[in-house]
Design a protein around this motif. Structure first.
Motif, PDB file in Angstrom:
ATOM      1  N   PRO A  20      -4.764  -4.360  -3.293  1.00 20.89           N
ATOM      2  CA  PRO A  20      -3.658  -4.704  -4.195  1.00 20.89           C
ATOM      3  C   PRO A  20      -2.380  -4.950  -3.393  1.00 20.89           C
ATOM      4  CG  PRO A  20      -4.795  -2.719  -4.956  1.00 20.89           C
ATOM      5  CD  PRO A  20      -5.340  -3.046  -3.591  1.00 20.89           C
ATOM      6  N   HIS A  21      -1.615  -5.939  -3.817  1.00 13.06           N
ATOM      7  CA  HIS A  21      -0.354  -6.225  -3.132  1.00 13.06           C
ATOM      8  C   HIS A  21       0.606  -6.917  -4.079  1.00 13.06           C
ATOM      9  CE1 HIS A  21      -1.579 -10.478  -2.381  1.00 13.06           C
ATOM     10  NE2 HIS A  21      -2.787  -9.939  -2.321  1.00 13.06           N
ATOM     11  N   GLU A  22       1.864  -6.885  -3.712  1.00 13.83           N
ATOM     12  CA  GLU A  22       2.900  -7.530  -4.526  1.00 13.83           C
ATOM     13  C   GLU A  22       4.054  -7.950  -3.632  1.00 13.83           C
ATOM     14  OE1 GLU A  22       4.438  -4.748  -7.432  1.00 13.83           O
ATOM     15  OE2 GLU A  22       4.475  -3.146  -5.960  1.00 13.83           O
ATOM     16  N   THR A  23       4.797  -8.942  -4.110  1.00 12.72           N
ATOM     17  CA  THR A  23       5.980  -9.415  -3.412  1.00 12.72           C
ATOM     18  C   THR A  23       7.171  -8.577  -3.850  1.00 12.72           C
ATOM     19  OG1 THR A  23       5.073 -11.647  -3.310  1.00 12.72           O
ATOM     20  CG2 THR A  23       7.460 -11.423  -3.000  1.00 12.72           C
ATOM     21  N   ILE A  24       7.971  -8.171  -2.877  1.00 14.84           N
ATOM     22  CA  ILE A  24       9.173  -7.383  -3.140  1.00 14.84           C
ATOM     23  C   ILE A  24      10.372  -8.148  -2.610  1.00 14.84           C
ATOM     24  CG2 ILE A  24      10.407  -5.253  -2.577  1.00 14.84           C
ATOM     25  CD1 ILE A  24       7.685  -3.856  -2.396  1.00 14.84           C
ATOM     26  N   GLU A  25      11.423  -8.181  -3.412  1.00  9.62           N
ATOM     27  CA  GLU A  25      12.704  -8.773  -3.014  1.00  9.62           C
ATOM     28  C   GLU A  25      13.754  -7.698  -3.252  1.00  9.62           C
ATOM     29  OE1 GLU A  25      14.738 -12.889  -4.133  1.00  9.62           O
ATOM     30  OE2 GLU A  25      14.758 -11.473  -5.810  1.00  9.62           O
ATOM     31  N   GLN A  26      14.630  -7.478  -2.280  1.00 13.97           N
ATOM     32  CA  GLN A  26      15.638  -6.442  -2.470  1.00 13.97           C
ATOM     33  C   GLN A  26      16.921  -6.770  -1.728  1.00 13.97           C
ATOM     34  OE1 GLN A  26      13.094  -3.298  -1.126  1.00 13.97           O
ATOM     35  NE2 GLN A  26      14.059  -3.195   0.885  1.00 13.97           N
ATOM     36  N   GLY A  27      18.026  -6.356  -2.339  1.00 13.10           N
ATOM     37  CA  GLY A  27      19.339  -6.535  -1.746  1.00 13.10           C
ATOM     38  C   GLY A  27      20.117  -5.235  -1.827  1.00 13.10           C
ATOM     39  N   GLU A  83       5.895  -8.692   1.605  1.00 14.36           N
ATOM     40  CA  GLU A  83       4.666  -8.538   0.836  1.00 14.36           C
ATOM     41  C   GLU A  83       4.176  -7.132   1.132  1.00 14.36           C
ATOM     42  OE1 GLU A  83       1.898 -10.094  -1.935  1.00 14.36           O
ATOM     43  OE2 GLU A  83       3.814 -10.877  -1.233  1.00 14.36           O
ATOM     44  N   ARG A  84       3.956  -6.343   0.074  1.00 14.81           N
ATOM     45  CA  ARG A  84       3.515  -4.955   0.231  1.00 14.81           C
ATOM     46  C   ARG A  84       2.064  -4.833  -0.188  1.00 14.81           C
ATOM     47  NH1 ARG A  84       7.224  -0.147  -1.518  1.00 14.81           N
ATOM     48  NH2 ARG A  84       7.928  -0.566   0.620  1.00 14.81           N
ATOM     49  N   TYR A  85       1.258  -4.286   0.721  1.00 15.29           N
ATOM     50  CA  TYR A  85      -0.160  -4.034   0.483  1.00 15.29           C
ATOM     51  C   TYR A  85      -0.359  -2.531   0.335  1.00 15.29           C
ATOM     52  CZ  TYR A  85      -0.621  -8.784   2.150  1.00 15.29           C
ATOM     53  OH  TYR A  85      -0.483 -10.138   2.295  1.00 15.29           O
ATOM     54  N   TYR A  86      -1.221  -2.136  -0.598  1.00 18.49           N
ATOM     55  CA  TYR A  86      -1.497  -0.731  -0.873  1.00 18.49           C
ATOM     56  C   TYR A  86      -2.910  -0.401  -0.392  1.00 18.49           C
ATOM     57  CZ  TYR A  86       2.647  -1.246  -3.762  1.00 18.49           C
ATOM     58  OH  TYR A  86       3.926  -1.501  -4.202  1.00 18.49           O
ATOM     59  N   LEU A  87      -2.994   0.341   0.712  1.00 22.68           N
ATOM     60  CA  LEU A  87      -4.274   0.668   1.333  1.00 22.68           C
ATOM     61  C   LEU A  87      -4.562   2.159   1.173  1.00 22.68           C
ATOM     62  CD1 LEU A  87      -2.978  -1.844   2.894  1.00 22.68           C
ATOM     63  CD2 LEU A  87      -4.533  -1.243   4.707  1.00 22.68           C
ATOM     64  N   PRO A  88      -5.682   2.523   0.570  1.00 26.04           N
ATOM     65  CA  PRO A  88      -6.011   3.949   0.450  1.00 26.04           C
ATOM     66  C   PRO A  88      -6.339   4.528   1.820  1.00 26.04           C
ATOM     67  CG  PRO A  88      -7.827   2.596  -0.338  1.00 26.04           C
ATOM     68  CD  PRO A  88      -6.710   1.656  -0.006  1.00 26.04           C
ATOM     69  N   ASP A  97       3.953  -3.201   4.781  1.00 22.03           N
ATOM     70  CA  ASP A  97       4.953  -4.225   4.468  1.00 22.03           C
ATOM     71  C   ASP A  97       4.973  -5.302   5.541  1.00 22.03           C
ATOM     72  OD1 ASP A  97       5.736  -2.866   2.188  1.00 22.03           O
ATOM     73  OD2 ASP A  97       7.471  -1.909   3.132  1.00 22.03           O
ATOM     74  N   ARG A  98       4.692  -6.543   5.119  1.00 21.93           N
ATOM     75  CA  ARG A  98       4.823  -7.716   5.995  1.00 21.93           C
ATOM     76  C   ARG A  98       6.096  -8.436   5.577  1.00 21.93           C
ATOM     77  NH1 ARG A  98      -1.451  -9.642   5.977  1.00 21.93           N
ATOM     78  NH2 ARG A  98      -2.111  -8.221   7.613  1.00 21.93           N
ATOM     79  N   PHE A  99       7.087  -8.409   6.457  1.00 19.74           N
ATOM     80  CA  PHE A  99       8.405  -8.944   6.133  1.00 19.74           C
ATOM     81  C   PHE A  99       8.439 -10.457   6.256  1.00 19.74           C
ATOM     82  CE2 PHE A  99       9.213  -4.548   6.853  1.00 19.74           C
ATOM     83  CZ  PHE A  99      10.303  -4.243   6.065  1.00 19.74           C
ATOM     84  N   PHE A 103      12.951 -11.612   9.305  1.00 21.32           N
ATOM     85  CA  PHE A 103      12.367 -10.466  10.001  1.00 21.32           C
ATOM     86  C   PHE A 103      10.909 -10.676  10.415  1.00 21.32           C
ATOM     87  CE2 PHE A 103      15.622  -8.985   7.026  1.00 21.32           C
ATOM     88  CZ  PHE A 103      16.555  -8.551   7.958  1.00 21.32           C
ATOM     89  N   ALA A 104      10.257 -11.708   9.879  1.00 24.40           N
ATOM     90  CA  ALA A 104       8.863 -11.990  10.233  1.00 24.40           C
ATOM     91  C   ALA A 104       8.781 -12.185  11.745  1.00 24.40           C
ATOM     92  CB  ALA A 104       8.389 -13.236   9.497  1.00 24.40           C
ATOM     93  N   PRO A 105       7.747 -11.697  12.343  1.00 27.36           N
ATOM     94  CA  PRO A 105       6.494 -11.163  11.835  1.00 27.36           C
ATOM     95  C   PRO A 105       6.460  -9.627  11.737  1.00 27.36           C
ATOM     96  CG  PRO A 105       6.230 -11.552  14.160  1.00 27.36           C
ATOM     97  CD  PRO A 105       7.663 -11.932  13.805  1.00 27.36           C
ATOM     98  N   LEU A 106       7.603  -8.994  11.588  1.00 24.64           N
ATOM     99  CA  LEU A 106       7.645  -7.531  11.534  1.00 24.64           C
ATOM    100  C   LEU A 106       6.713  -7.001  10.445  1.00 24.64           C
ATOM    101  CD1 LEU A 106       8.944  -4.828  12.447  1.00 24.64           C
ATOM    102  CD2 LEU A 106      10.662  -5.197  10.654  1.00 24.64           C
TER     103      LEU A 106
END
Length: 148
Positions: A20-27, A83-88, A97-99, A103-106
């Motif tokens: 599972p993953h989702e895109t996050i945007e934050q300021g 992009e945030r991936y949730y790994l058990p 978190d892949r920025f 900031f990519a490829p951090l």
């Protein structure tokens, strides 16, 4: 209360797209104290964080999309996307978190814990790199202040 450890990732597992993953945007409206607005999928959140790196107070309040957009327009510094991936991983979830630019490829992994003791006794998987929990340069608030 937020209790987490953070690690740099040079080579993530090859199968992360299957999690599972989702895109996050934050300021950030302020970085001392930290006041952030975030979009996670279709959720909009205002977050206030206290001082500290591994252990700190954290409060979240829901926002409407309109309120989020209005506040994001007032963000100071670079708006962060990732992009945030949730790994058990055993009893925990690794937030990988892949920025996005600039900031990519951090890539950073964070693991949250219910107690400080569990955080301190955590053994990371072999693919984790250098721990940066105590390095304020790797907080998203600090990163938002960096110039391109």
């Amino acid at each position: 209360m937020e209790i987490e450890r953070k690690f740099l990732i040079e080579t993530p597992p090859p199968d992360t797209e299957g999690y599972p993953h989702e895109t996050i945007e934050q300021g950030y409206l302020c970085t001392d104290p930290v006041v952030r607005v975030r979009r996670k999928g279709e959720r909009f959140i205002l977050t206030c964080k206290g001082p500290g790196l591994m252990v700190r107070e954290e409060f979240e309040l829901p926002l409407t999309e309109e309120a989020y957009r209005g506040l994001l327009a007032k963000a100071d510094g670079t708006v962060i996307t990732k992009e945030r991936y949730y790994l058990p991983y055993g009893a925990y979830t690794i937030e990988l978190d892949r920025f996005g630019p600039p900031f990519a490829p951090l890539t950073v992994a964070e693991v949250e814990f219910p107690t400080r003791e569990e955080a301190l006794s955590f053994t990371p998987p072999d693919w984790f790199g250098r721990e940066v929990t105590g390095d304020p340069a790797y907080t998203n608030a600090s990163m938002s202040r960096k110039k391109d």
